[in-house]
Design an enzyme around this catalytic site. Structure first.
Site, PDB file in Angstrom:
ATOM      1  N   GLY A 165       0.783  -1.220   0.000  1.00 28.02           N
ATOM      2  CA  GLY A 165       0.000   0.000   0.000  1.00 28.02           C
ATOM      3  C   GLY A 165       0.816   1.272   0.000  1.00 28.02           C
ATOM      4  O   GLY A 165       0.309   2.348   0.332  1.00 28.02           O
ATOM      5  N   ARG A 166       2.094   1.150  -0.340  1.00 29.58           N
ATOM      6  CA  ARG A 166       3.003   2.304  -0.357  1.00 29.58           C
ATOM      7  C   ARG A 166       3.229   2.909   1.032  1.00 29.58           C
ATOM      8  O   ARG A 166       3.720   4.021   1.156  1.00 29.58           O
ATOM      9  CB  ARG A 166       2.522   3.402  -1.322  1.00 29.58           C
ATOM     10  CG  ARG A 166       2.631   3.009  -2.807  1.00 29.58           C
ATOM     11  CD  ARG A 166       4.093   2.718  -3.160  1.00 29.58           C
ATOM     12  NE  ARG A 166       4.309   2.537  -4.591  1.00 29.58           N
ATOM     13  CZ  ARG A 166       4.331   1.354  -5.225  1.00 29.58           C
ATOM     14  NH1 ARG A 166       4.080   0.252  -4.525  1.00 29.58           N
ATOM     15  NH2 ARG A 166       4.599   1.277  -6.495  1.00 29.58           N
TER      16      ARG A 166
END
Length: 214
Positions: free
Chosen positions: A192-193
């Site tokens: 999800g960064r």
């Protein structure tokens, strides 16, 4: 030919994480651990790093070099002292570098002041190099224009013949630099960064640790 949509290129990182209470007080411990794991994982050129310097015109300059030494206080690399990077470092003795281990989804960023290694340190490393690399240090006036490939090959052959059967001395204009640690930042890819970024900064001889947003 199929068009590549650069903006659509992305990867989901999920190989690990950095847990706050497990982080060492001294970042060099973690750097050594990560480097050893990169070597054991057979990462291509685990000691390759992008070295950034400042030119005399005060513009950034970056290139890939190989880390060739690691101590508790610095990392080191070698170059021709007449090269552009050496000229940059003589004018502005500071540097930053980035090491990227894609296979492990890890990055390390380092910055600090730069000093030349001693002649003895450069001599010791030069003697450890393969003979072809020693000849290459003499044959190539790094960063300077050459007429063609043949000129380089002729220079190499001339040096090879000159020192046939003899030990090759280190050129006076070739040697090492060290980056003295001031900051070390560790980056570990996460889903999800929401990547982990841990920044260590040295103040008055003491390391301060801070998690920063990805």
């Amino acid at each position: 030919m199929t068009d590549i949509k650069i903006a659509d290129l992305r990867k989901q990182y999920k190989k690990g994480g950095l847990v706050d209470h497990e982080l060492p007080e001294n970042p060099v411990e973690l750097f050594r651990k990560w480097f050893e794991e990169a070597v054991e994982s057979e990462v291509i050129e685990p000691n390759a790093m992008a070295l950034a310097t400042v030119t005399g015109a005060e513009t950034p300059n970056v290139r890939m070099v190989l880390m060739k030494g690691l101590t508790d206080h610095s990392i080191s690399f070698y170059t021709n002292y007449e090269s552009q990077k050496a000229k940059d470092l003589n004018a502005y003795p500071v540097a930053a570098c980035t090491i990227w281990w894609a296979e492990l989804e890890r990055q390390v960023r380092i910055s600090g002041k730069v000093e030349k290694l001693t002649a003895a340190e450069s001599d010791d490393y030069f003697r450890s190099r393969p003979r072809e690399s020693q000849i290459g240090a003499w044959a190539s006036n790094q960063s300077r224009p050459v007429a063609n490939r043949k000129e380089l090959e002729d220079n190499f052959k001339e040096i090879e013949e000159k020192y046939d059967g003899e030990e090759i001395p280190r050129p006076e204009d070739w040697g090492g630099f060290k980056i003295i640690f001031e900051t070390i930042e560790f980056w570990q890819g996460r889903p999800g960064r929401l990547h982990d970024r841990i920044l260590y900064q040295q103040t008055a001889g003491k390391w301060n640790q801070q998690r920063i947003a990805p």
